[in-house]
Design a protein around this motif. Structure first.
Motif, PDB file in Angstrom:
ATOM      1  N   ALA A 167       0.859  -1.195   0.000  1.00  0.00           N
ATOM      2  CA  ALA A 167       0.000   0.000   0.000  1.00  0.00           C
ATOM      3  C   ALA A 167       0.887   1.235   0.000  1.00  0.00           C
ATOM      4  O   ALA A 167       1.841   1.318   0.776  1.00  0.00           O
ATOM      5  N   LEU A 168       0.587   2.204  -0.871  1.00  0.00           N
ATOM      6  CA  LEU A 168       1.453   3.368  -1.047  1.00  0.00           C
ATOM      7  C   LEU A 168       0.747   4.698  -0.823  1.00  0.00           C
ATOM      8  O   LEU A 168       1.383   5.744  -0.905  1.00  0.00           O
ATOM      9  N   ALA A 169      -0.567   4.699  -0.554  1.00  0.00           N
ATOM     10  CA  ALA A 169      -1.273   5.976  -0.390  1.00  0.00           C
ATOM     11  C   ALA A 169      -2.564   5.760   0.373  1.00  0.00           C
ATOM     12  O   ALA A 169      -3.126   4.648   0.391  1.00  0.00           O
ATOM     13  N   LEU A 170      -3.049   6.832   0.987  1.00  0.00           N
ATOM     14  CA  LEU A 170      -4.346   6.861   1.643  1.00  0.00           C
ATOM     15  C   LEU A 170      -5.255   7.863   0.938  1.00  0.00           C
ATOM     16  O   LEU A 170      -4.797   8.886   0.429  1.00  0.00           O
ATOM     17  N   ALA A 171      -6.549   7.572   0.948  1.00  0.00           N
ATOM     18  CA  ALA A 171      -7.552   8.525   0.481  1.00  0.00           C
ATOM     19  C   ALA A 171      -8.639   8.622   1.536  1.00  0.00           C
ATOM     20  O   ALA A 171      -9.062   7.600   2.108  1.00  0.00           O
ATOM     21  N   TYR A 172      -9.098   9.852   1.792  1.00  0.00           N
ATOM     22  CA  TYR A 172     -10.120  10.076   2.811  1.00  0.00           C
ATOM     23  C   TYR A 172     -11.341  10.690   2.158  1.00  0.00           C
ATOM     24  O   TYR A 172     -11.238  11.706   1.472  1.00  0.00           O
ATOM     25  N   GLY A 173     -12.496  10.063   2.365  1.00  0.00           N
ATOM     26  CA  GLY A 173     -13.721  10.530   1.735  1.00  0.00           C
ATOM     27  C   GLY A 173     -14.786  10.980   2.702  1.00  0.00           C
ATOM     28  O   GLY A 173     -15.953  11.057   2.337  1.00  0.00           O
ATOM     29  N   CYS A 176      -3.881   8.126  -4.568  1.00  0.00           N
ATOM     30  CA  CYS A 176      -5.325   8.073  -4.757  1.00  0.00           C
ATOM     31  C   CYS A 176      -5.985   9.215  -3.992  1.00  0.00           C
ATOM     32  O   CYS A 176      -5.460   9.677  -2.975  1.00  0.00           O
ATOM     33  N   LYS A 177      -7.123   9.672  -4.504  1.00  0.00           N
ATOM     34  CA  LYS A 177      -7.893  10.747  -3.869  1.00  0.00           C
ATOM     35  C   LYS A 177      -9.375  10.522  -4.131  1.00  0.00           C
ATOM     36  O   LYS A 177      -9.772   9.973  -5.166  1.00  0.00           O
ATOM     37  N   TYR A 178     -10.204  11.021  -3.214  1.00  0.00           N
ATOM     38  CA  TYR A 178     -11.648  11.016  -3.417  1.00  0.00           C
ATOM     39  C   TYR A 178     -12.104  12.309  -4.075  1.00  0.00           C
ATOM     40  O   TYR A 178     -11.620  13.396  -3.732  1.00  0.00           O
ATOM     41  N   THR A 179     -13.034  12.197  -5.015  1.00  0.00           N
ATOM     42  CA  THR A 179     -13.884  13.314  -5.438  1.00  0.00           C
ATOM     43  C   THR A 179     -15.300  12.808  -5.193  1.00  0.00           C
ATOM     44  O   THR A 179     -15.626  12.455  -4.080  1.00  0.00           O
ATOM     45  N   ASP A 180     -16.150  12.768  -6.237  1.00  0.00           N
ATOM     46  CA  ASP A 180     -17.412  12.046  -6.116  1.00  0.00           C
ATOM     47  C   ASP A 180     -17.190  10.563  -6.386  1.00  0.00           C
ATOM     48  O   ASP A 180     -18.121   9.765  -6.366  1.00  0.00           O
ATOM     49  N   ARG A 181     -15.954  10.194  -6.661  1.00  0.00           N
ATOM     50  CA  ARG A 181     -15.532   8.812  -6.893  1.00  0.00           C
ATOM     51  C   ARG A 181     -14.133   8.676  -6.314  1.00  0.00           C
ATOM     52  O   ARG A 181     -13.559   9.647  -5.825  1.00  0.00           O
TER      53      ARG A 181
END
Length: 527
Positions: free
Chosen positions: A283-289, A338-343
């Motif tokens: 795992a190389l990244a976190l995304a928070y939604g 990775c990042k959150y938008t509406d997806r």
């Protein structure tokens, strides 16, 4: 450049349309004025006077209209800008005094007019958001009053922006207090605290740490903590939750195996393990939604010799395989960010034999953008082709979402004999490439990128100095422009410096990494 920040959530559209200085109005909705006027007034129109600090502009009419018309016509009597000049990023309060007016529209440079909010005693109020010293200088604001059935004469006032030079240093600190190491990620908590997450050498063993500072860079003895004093650990990524929770992604070594681990804490509390990966997963990244929606992004083993893109939530995981023409498990994907938008949006590279290649050629990396709706489990792959130029390979290194929802991506490109060159690319949702900014040959591909409310992208990396040394490098770029809007580089000795983490808050760009002596380094820069 100053971006619009409207209380109703209406953002003045695009930073790439004009170098306008949009407005934040306290009205519930930003509306376009019905007035048709020539900015700056018309012949026979108002005469302006600008006076002192907290600048006030008053109007004396020279209209040839009749006495009755003048008595009832809407008119601006005075405008006050405060502070004047503005010397730190923030808001300029605008107060307009008018008579016989049901509303007043304000226009800044070429931006669309904004309706100011009515206030008692014939006042109308709004705000101008100032986000960068790139806007330094005197600026004009034009005000047009209107009644229910007529439009008054426009009046123009001026305000001054005098922020520190963009990219200049407010703080550089590489304290030896805690040991050698580097900062991997930075986040800002409640617009008040800067949280750095990194790795240190403690008695010859790697340990993860959290370090807290205020917005001036100050800290106390209580602002440093090892995350797990007994486990070999390397910091990877960090996100801050809505409840001030701190989520940390790290690699740990236990029983001779390296595994990723997601941990959660609040400042001062003991960290708890939220999830640990299996052997072979990376795992190389976190995304928070929002809420409890936290995912780790990376890769895991798939059938054969391949590797599939993967995400891991708190209770489930999902795999994605790039399989053009239905040929499953022929490519090995690596998710870098990775990042959150509406997806959920993931970027990285897919390694294999791409469509235009034959098996006699080497397997190549091509950068990808992967969009997924987590509820439907659907994934849309957008994999780059050859180029630019004669380059045959590309990799995505970092991702951020801009003010209008586009994907700003740090990219590394090269030929088969790979000597990496850096780029910044912008993709629209759906995978269409709309902007490409190549970086100079002495600048390595971005290690991290961030989006500024000033309307530009910021990247952290290193600049090569000769064959053996590097500089800590932070640069800002407006979309579509090849030259940086500003640049900051740091090296106090011939050594290896590196910028690898970024956070942006109003009035400051905060970068972290490592100094030339091998200590965790942090820089506070004016935007």
């Amino acid at each position: 450049m100053v971006m619009a920040l409207l209380h109703a959530g209406c953002v003045q559209a695009a930073y790439d349309e004009a170098r306008a200085l949009p407005v934040t109005s306290s009205s519930s909705t930003a509306q376009e004025s019905t007035a048709g006027w020539v900015p700056g007034g018309t012949a026979g129109g108002p005469v302006e006077t600008v006076t002192g600090a907290g600048s006030t502009t008053e109007v004396a009419s020279s209209s040839s209209a009749t006495t009755d018309e003048l008595a009832t016509a809407p008119a601006v009597l005075a405008v006050v800008f405060s502070p004047e000049p503005i010397t730190a990023a923030g808001m300029i309060a605008v107060e307009v005094t008018a008579e016989h007016a049901a509303g007043v529209a304000m226009q800044l440079d070429d931006a669309a007019p904004i309706e100011l909010s009515p206030a008692p005693m014939g006042k109308f109020v709004g705000e101008i958001s100032v986000e960068t010293g790139l806007a330094n200088g005197m600026h004009a604001a034009t005000f047009v009053p209107r009644s229910d059935d007529s439009v008054g004469e426009p009046m123009t006032g001026h305000y001054t922006i005098a922020l520190p030079s963009p990219g200049s240093e407010a703080l550089w600190d590489a304290p030896p207090d805690f040991g050698k190491g580097q900062i991997a990620a930075i986040e800002v908590l409640d617009e008040a605290e800067v949280i750095a997450f990194g790795t240190l050498q403690v008695n010859g063993a790697p340990r993860c740490f959290l370090h807290r500072r205020d917005l001036h860079g100050q800290y106390s003895d209580d602002d440093f903590a090892l995350v797990d004093a007994d486990t070999n650990c390397a910091a990877i990524d960090l996100v801050i939750g809505e409840d001030a929770s701190i989520w940390m992604l790290m690699a740990v070594i236990e029983n001779g195996e390296t595994r990723w681990r997601l941990m959660r804490t609040t400042w001062g509390a003991a960290p708890v393990v939220a999830r640990t990966g299996l052997a072979g997963e990376v795992a190389l990244a976190l995304a928070y939604g929002g809420g409890e929606k936290v995912v780790a992004c990376g890769t895991g083993p798939s059938p054969g010799m391949s590797r599939d893109a993967r995400i891991w939530g708190l209770g489930e995981s999902q795999a994605f395989d790039y399989a053009p023409n239905g040929k499953a498990n022929e490519f090995a994907e690596t998710v870098r960010d990775c990042k959150y938008t509406d997806r959920l949006v993931m970027v990285g590279e897919a390694n294999g034999f791409h469509d235009e290649e034959v098996f006699q050629l080497p397997a190549r990396d091509r950068m990808f953008v992967l969009e997924t709706e987590l509820e439907t489990k659907d994934g849309a792959w957008h994999v780059a082709e050859l180029g630019p130029g004669t380059n045959t390979q590309s990799r995505a290194t970092a991702l951020v979402i801009d003010a209008v929802g586009r994907y700003v991506i740090g990219v590394s490109t090269c030929m088969d004999l790979c000597q990496p060159a850096g780029e910044l690319r912008i993709y629209e949702p759906g995978g269409k490439l709309v902007e490409l900014t190549p970086l100079p040959a002495d600048v390595m591909p971005p290690r991290e990128i961030a989006w500024s409310p000033a309307g530009y992208m910021v990247m952290a990396s290193v600049r090569r100095v000769g064959d053996d040394y590097t500089e800590f490098l932070v640069q800002a770029f407006y979309p579509g422009e090849f030259d940086p809007a500003w640049s900051y580089d740091k090296a106090t000795a011939a050594a290896l410096y590196q910028a690898s983490a970024l956070a942006i808050t109003s009035g400051m760009v905060i970068a972290g990494g490592r100094d030339g002596d091998g200590y965790p380094a942090i820089a506070y820069l004016y935007p």
